[in-house]
Design an enzyme around this catalytic site. Structure first.
Site, PDB file in Angstrom:
ATOM      1  N   MET A 205     -11.348   1.814   3.978  1.00 50.12           N
ATOM      2  CA  MET A 205     -10.848   2.739   5.002  1.00 50.12           C
ATOM      3  C   MET A 205     -11.139   4.171   4.561  1.00 50.12           C
ATOM      4  SD  MET A 205      -7.580   0.984   6.744  1.00 50.12           S
ATOM      5  CE  MET A 205      -6.348   1.464   5.568  1.00 50.12           C
TER       6      MET A 205
ATOM      7  N   ALA B 158     -11.500   7.522   2.033  1.00 49.05           N
ATOM      8  CA  ALA B 158     -10.732   8.134   0.944  1.00 49.05           C
ATOM      9  C   ALA B 158     -11.130   7.469  -0.378  1.00 49.05           C
ATOM     10  CB  ALA B 158      -9.226   8.040   1.203  1.00 49.05           C
TER      11      ALA B 158
ATOM     12  N   HIS C  41     -12.550   2.014  -5.684  1.00 53.32           N
ATOM     13  CA  HIS C  41     -13.621   1.539  -4.809  1.00 53.32           C
ATOM     14  C   HIS C  41     -14.939   1.451  -5.598  1.00 53.32           C
ATOM     15  CE1 HIS C  41     -10.959   3.391  -1.592  1.00 53.32           C
ATOM     16  NE2 HIS C  41     -11.157   2.184  -1.113  1.00 53.32           N
TER      17      HIS C  41
ATOM     18  N   LYS D 150      -5.595  -5.328  -6.419  1.00 56.79           N
ATOM     19  CA  LYS D 150      -4.411  -4.489  -6.212  1.00 56.79           C
ATOM     20  C   LYS D 150      -3.707  -4.952  -4.929  1.00 56.79           C
ATOM     21  CE  LYS D 150      -2.803   0.082  -5.260  1.00 56.79           C
ATOM     22  NZ  LYS D 150      -2.918  -0.030  -3.804  1.00 56.79           N
ATOM     23  N   ASP D 151      -4.521  -5.274  -3.903  1.00 64.58           N
ATOM     24  CA  ASP D 151      -3.964  -5.838  -2.670  1.00 64.58           C
ATOM     25  C   ASP D 151      -4.093  -7.355  -2.773  1.00 64.58           C
ATOM     26  OD1 ASP D 151      -3.371  -3.362  -1.183  1.00 64.58           O
ATOM     27  OD2 ASP D 151      -5.509  -3.045  -1.377  1.00 64.58           O
TER      28      ASP D 151
ATOM     29  N   SER E 233      -5.446   4.288  -6.129  1.00 61.85           N
ATOM     30  CA  SER E 233      -5.129   4.103  -4.718  1.00 61.85           C
ATOM     31  C   SER E 233      -5.380   5.406  -3.974  1.00 61.85           C
ATOM     32  CB  SER E 233      -3.651   3.714  -4.575  1.00 61.85           C
ATOM     33  OG  SER E 233      -3.217   3.910  -3.253  1.00 61.85           O
TER      34      SER E 233
HETATM   35  O1  PAF Z   1      -7.925  -2.742   1.808  1.00 55.85           O
HETATM   36  C1  PAF Z   1      -8.322  -1.991   2.707  1.00 55.85           C
HETATM   37  O2  PAF Z   1      -8.785  -0.877   2.474  1.00 55.85           O
HETATM   38  C2  PAF Z   1      -8.228  -2.456   4.147  1.00 55.85           C
HETATM   39  O3  PAF Z   1      -7.119  -3.257   4.349  1.00 55.85           O
HETATM   40  C3  PAF Z   1      -9.518  -3.189   4.616  1.00 55.85           C
HETATM   41  C4  PAF Z   1      -9.740  -4.452   3.806  1.00 55.85           C
HETATM   42  C5  PAF Z   1     -10.713  -2.266   4.468  1.00 55.85           C
HETATM   43  C6  PAF Z   1      -9.378  -3.585   6.088  1.00 55.85           C
HETATM   44  O4  PAF Z   1      -9.232  -2.474   6.903  1.00 55.85           O
END
Ligand code: PAF
Length: 299
Positions: free
Chosen positions: A47, A49, A54, A168-169, A204
């Site tokens: 998303m 940022a 990442h 993390k998620d 994050s």
């Molecule tokens: O983890 C995220 O950044 C979001 O939930 C994702 C997987 C890009 C879906 O919008």
């Protein structure tokens, strides 16, 4: 979850070296071309940022695939709080500069809401067999339907061989694996280790919203998780939970939303430890209005 359609006006793309696609026909043509050459596509949905967390996913994708596609799309259907959607950091130019610094060959898909959803900006229904009803799912109703919906659409467009997500998620990762099974999507989901700052705080996009005081104190969350892991060997799950709740009760800067010890695959609350099962501890806490999550493998 139904959300009013919002029009996304993308800023002009100045970085000519990056391949940035904003509409379906362009990205579909690029994907068809890659597939024709028999190259393996690695996909990292984001998303925006973008940060070092990442970057570690891009690194995994680059090492395992021929072509890396990164999507940048703030998905409206996964926000249960409209204010959160409104204030979510958006800076496409900064994200492109970040990506270009990593590898200018990365392909970027930065669609507007209509490109993904058409006029129907709402989530699909899925049966995640309870994975979505605990922890994040309990505190953020509709969140995981929104995540699964956008990923189903993005996977259909980008047609990746492998897709990379951070642990993390962790709950999101389990749900995405289930989504792929349910929808029989031809993509392999790869979970990647949590990327942390030197002081232990999980990377994050939300960290940039922390006050100086909260940022300095934030390693407390990971430190508490590590203590919980150390206690897990000898104590019962409820004793470990009580320890963590107590640590937060005494802390002036963080409010605990939940601490949960759960089975690592079913995510069911672990009221007792069973042999040969894997467990994880999950935490969500507020630093003022910034909500932080983290988790750790316990055994
Ligand atoms: O983890 C995220 O950044 C979001 O939930 C994702 C997987 C890009 C879906 O919008």
């Amino acid at each position: 979850m139904q959300i009013a359609s919002n029009i996304v006006i993308l800023p002009p793309v100045k970085l000519v070296r990056m391949h940035v696609y904003t509409h379906r026909p362009q990205i579909s043509a690029a994907v068809a071309n890659i597939k024709k050459k028999g190259l393996k596509i690695g996909f990292v949905p984001t998303m925006g940022a973008l940060h070092r967390g990442h970057a570690s996913l891009f690194d995994f994708a680059q090492k395992n695939c021929d072509v890396v596609v990164v999507s940048i799309f703030v998905n409206p259907t996964q926000f249960n709080n409209p204010q959160d959607l409104e204030t979510y950091p958006r800076d496409l130019q900064a994200d492109l500069a970040f990506l270009e610094g990593i590898n200018p060959e990365i392909l970027v898909f930065a669609p507007g809401t209509t490109t993904i959803y058409g006029a129907n900006v709402k989530s699909l229904d899925f049966d995640f067999a309870g994975l979505d009803s605990v922890m994040e799912g309990a505190f953020r109703p509709g969140h995981f339907e929104g995540v699964a919906t956008v990923l189903k659409y993005l996977f259909e467009i980008v047609q990746p061989d492998l897709a990379f997500f951070g642990e993390k998620d962790y709950q999101q990762l389990q749900i995405i694996k289930r989504l792929v099974e349910l929808e029989k999507l031809p993509v392999e989901i790869i979970g990647c280790p949590i990327s942390r700052h030197e002081d232990g705080l999980a990377e994050s996009s939300r960290n940039q919203r922390l006050s100086k005081q909260h940022r300095e104190a934030a390693p407390f969350i990971y430190k508490t998780l590590m203590q919980a892991k150390a206690l897990f060997n000898d104590k019962s799950t409820s004793e470990v939970e009580a320890f963590v709740e107590n640590e937060f009760k005494d802390h002036a800067l963080f409010n605990l939303e939940y601490f949960e010890i759960a089975n690592a695959s079913s995510l069911a609350h672990a009221s007792e430890k069973k042999e040969n099962e894997h467990y994880r501890a999950f935490i969500a806490a507020f630093a003022d209005d910034v909500r932080l999550i983290d988790n750790i493998a316990l055994n």
